[in-house]
Design a protein around this motif. Structure first.
Motif, mmCIF file in Angstrom:
data_model
loop_
_atom_site.group_PDB
_atom_site.id
_atom_site.type_symbol
_atom_site.label_atom_id
_atom_site.label_comp_id
_atom_site.label_asym_id
_atom_site.label_seq_id
_atom_site.Cartn_x
_atom_site.Cartn_y
_atom_site.Cartn_z
ATOM 1 N N ALA A 30 0.831 -1.207 0.000
ATOM 2 C CA ALA A 30 0.000 0.000 0.000
ATOM 3 C C ALA A 30 0.864 1.256 0.000
ATOM 4 N N LEU A 31 1.988 1.191 0.715
ATOM 5 C CA LEU A 31 2.876 2.354 0.831
ATOM 6 C C LEU A 31 3.383 2.794 -0.539
ATOM 7 N N VAL A 32 3.882 1.844 -1.341
ATOM 8 C CA VAL A 32 4.464 2.207 -2.635
ATOM 9 C C VAL A 32 3.408 2.347 -3.719
ATOM 10 N N ASN A 41 7.750 9.795 -6.297
ATOM 11 C CA ASN A 41 8.897 8.894 -6.207
ATOM 12 C C ASN A 41 8.707 7.904 -5.056
ATOM 13 N N ALA A 42 8.812 6.607 -5.351
ATOM 14 C CA ALA A 42 8.566 5.581 -4.331
ATOM 15 C C ALA A 42 9.621 5.617 -3.229
ATOM 16 N N ASN A 43 10.873 5.909 -3.580
ATOM 17 C CA ASN A 43 11.922 5.979 -2.558
ATOM 18 C C ASN A 43 11.682 7.142 -1.606
ATOM 19 N N VAL A 44 11.196 8.267 -2.153
ATOM 20 C CA VAL A 44 10.852 9.411 -1.301
ATOM 21 C C VAL A 44 9.704 9.032 -0.368
ATOM 22 N N LEU A 68 2.880 5.190 10.101
ATOM 23 C CA LEU A 68 2.298 6.170 9.196
ATOM 24 C C LEU A 68 2.898 6.008 7.806
ATOM 25 N N ALA A 69 2.032 5.996 6.775
ATOM 26 C CA ALA A 69 2.524 5.884 5.398
ATOM 27 C C ALA A 69 1.489 6.466 4.439
ATOM 28 N N SER A 70 1.718 6.283 3.147
ATOM 29 C CA SER A 70 0.956 6.928 2.073
ATOM 30 C C SER A 70 -0.555 6.799 2.235
ATOM 31 N N SER A 71 -1.253 7.931 2.160
ATOM 32 C CA SER A 71 -2.710 7.962 2.332
ATOM 33 C C SER A 71 -3.433 7.806 1.002
ATOM 34 N N PHE A 72 -4.360 6.845 0.930
ATOM 35 C CA PHE A 72 -5.160 6.647 -0.281
ATOM 36 C C PHE A 72 -6.132 7.797 -0.521
ATOM 37 N N ALA A 73 -6.532 8.487 0.539
ATOM 38 C CA ALA A 73 -7.544 9.538 0.418
ATOM 39 C C ALA A 73 -7.094 10.677 -0.488
ATOM 40 N N PHE A 74 -5.786 10.821 -0.664
ATOM 41 C CA PHE A 74 -5.272 11.942 -1.444
ATOM 42 C C PHE A 74 -4.874 11.552 -2.869
ATOM 43 N N ILE A 75 -5.133 10.303 -3.271
ATOM 44 C CA ILE A 75 -4.701 9.877 -4.600
ATOM 45 C C ILE A 75 -5.318 10.738 -5.700
ATOM 46 N N LEU A 353 10.634 -1.097 -8.791
ATOM 47 C CA LEU A 353 9.220 -0.734 -8.666
ATOM 48 C C LEU A 353 8.701 -0.084 -9.948
ATOM 49 N N ASN A 354 9.566 0.607 -10.647
ATOM 50 C CA ASN A 354 9.161 1.258 -11.895
ATOM 51 C C ASN A 354 8.992 0.284 -13.048
ATOM 52 N N THR A 355 9.387 -0.982 -12.856
ATOM 53 C CA THR A 355 9.192 -1.981 -13.914
ATOM 54 C C THR A 355 7.812 -2.625 -13.853
ATOM 55 N N ILE A 356 7.042 -2.336 -12.813
ATOM 56 C CA ILE A 356 5.714 -2.956 -12.674
ATOM 57 C C ILE A 356 4.789 -2.449 -13.780
ATOM 58 N N PRO A 357 4.229 -3.338 -14.605
ATOM 59 C CA PRO A 357 3.355 -2.902 -15.704
ATOM 60 C C PRO A 357 2.107 -2.174 -15.199
#
Length: 439
Positions: A30-32, A41-44, A68-75, A353-357
């Motif tokens: 979920a984070l990435v 940027n996933a590393n950021v 705490l990690a990336s929030s889906f509400a802001f996508i 991670l950037n290779t994921i289709p």
């Protein structure tokens, strides 16, 4: 005689490092996912999730075992913002969204936690959450079928894309339904893995190349390739690299668009803290206090945006892992945070991670964005809201149509529209419309 610390007390021990890494593993998919969907940027995101968790722990005095990690509400607002103002301009709005949490924490200190439910009741937050999910529905369908998020170009032939997206979606659903133990907590990571393996199989059997050669893109641009996965990004990336931080630039329009979106996750934060308190047997609303947890979440979100990362939120997956493993020691989350920060400097991880289709993400998004909308519906149901009451009907109807329909107002110096406008209008309608028989 030395007193034995309580299992819920902060106790930092070297032996807990692997348990902390396991907590990060639960959150990893979920984070990435958020940066991969939004162009960040996933590393950021890894760095700001780790640093944000540490900030939260300092502000809450190490009381609460959350990550705490990336929030889906802001996508949705991030996708829109990056297209409109670029990453730097969007980050300005996200910094302000974090500051709204800080403002709400001050309000709670002065008036008590009940004020949140008065200003932001389910009749407002429910439909706003629904809008966040439903606005993204076309993006999910475009990506699941092999196109760019805006549907303007083909990235993967449609037949190939639907196979990959279908596998990713099916595995995510099956793991969430049938998974046991820790496995049940990683449905998104499982779905991404299954979709990626399917892509490798399609490449290895020659199906991808055959489908691409026979594909007719029609009137859309054709950016398809014979292979779904290229490892060039991995081979060229260094093992160790500084995350690609992006600093915000002032943008008032982005602030007015994004800040109202923070209304819904601010209320969800209250529920998350109650949930982890129920799991660990501690009243975190009282100690360290919801005002401090809100502040910690807000400062972590603003800090993330200052570096180009997505907003932070407390992760229910990790709370589930806490319940499963009985690991109530908040210091375990310190180890999870440290692990995230260290991984942020692994350049090849970002390359991989950037290779994921794209269809892999599209399959996950079909479920994810629908689930967000369902959470909004459930918010109204749990509150026992009678939607046929004229007042409730008016508030919900206007929020939904303004948000999904893309209503906007040009206020001379700025433009307010979409989800942001829907949130603002919802709050105002709730405050000014007479309660009538619902009082």
């Amino acid at each position: 005689m030395k007193q034995t610390p309580s299992p819920t007390d902060y106790n930092f021990r070297a032996k807990d490092c692997l348990l902390g890494a396991q907590m990060l593993f639960v959150a990893f998919g979920a984070l990435v996912l958020v940066p991969l969907l939004t162009g960040l940027n996933a590393n950021v995101a890894l760095f700001t999730a780790g640093a944000g968790t540490l900030i939260f722990q300092v502000i809450t005095r190490g009381r609460v075992p959350v990550f705490l990690a990336s929030s889906f509400a802001f996508i949705a607002p991030i996708i829109y913002g990056v297209n409109q103002w670029g990453i730097a301009g969007t980050m300005c709005g996200l910094v302000a969204a974090g500051l709204l949490y800080a403002v709400l924490s001050v309000v709670v200190r002065v008036f008590g936690s009940g004020i949140l439910h008065k200003i932001l009741p389910p009749i407002v937050t429910g439909p706003v959450i629904m809008v966040i999910g439903l606005v993204l529905a076309p993006v999910a369908i475009h990506m699941a079928s092999g196109r760019t998020g805006d549907g303007s170009a083909w990235l993967v032939p449609e037949t190939t894309a639907l196979i990959i997206a279908g596998v990713a979606l099916a595995v995510t659903i099956l793991v969430s339904l049938l998974g046991r133990g820790l496995f049940k907590l990683i449905p998104i990571l499982s779905g991404i893995t299954a979709g990626y393996i399917t892509s490798l199989i399609l490449d290895g059997t020659g199906f991808s190349a055959t489908a691409q050669a026979a594909f007719d893109p029609g009137a859309l641009q054709n950016w398809t390739a014979p292979a779904l996965i290229s490892m060039q990004a991995v081979t060229t990336a260094p093992w160790f690299a500084m995350p690609d931080f992006t600093f915000p630039v002032w943008n008032l329009e982005a602030i007015l668009f994004i800040v109202p979106v923070a209304i819904a996750p601010a209320i969800e934060h209250f529920g998350d803290i109650l949930a982890i308190g129920g799991i660990s047997g501690r009243d975190y609303v009282d100690d360290p206090g919801i005002e401090n947890t809100l502040l910690g979440d807000g400062v972590a979100t603003s800090f993330a945006a200052l570096l180009g990362g997505p907003p932070n939120t407390t992760y229910s997956e990790v709370s589930g892992a806490v319940a499963l493993t009985k690991s109530f020691n908040p210091a375990i989350m310190t180890w999870a945070a440290i692990t995230a920060i260290l991984l942020a400097f692994v350049g090849k991880l970002g390359g991989f991670l950037n290779t994921i289709p794209v269809p892999v993400m599209g399959g996950i998004m079909v479920l994810l964005f629908g689930a967000i909308a369902v959470i909004g519906i459930n918010t109204l149901i749990k509150a026992g809201t009678d939607l046929m009451q004229p007042r409730n009907l008016a508030i919900v109807a206007i929020i939904l149509v303004f948000g999904i329909g893309g209503m906007s107002f040009d206020l001379a110096i700025v433009k307010l529209g979409g989800i942001g406008l829907a949130g603002v209008v919802g709050v105002l309608l709730n405050l000014i419309l007479p309660a009538g028989h619902e009082a």
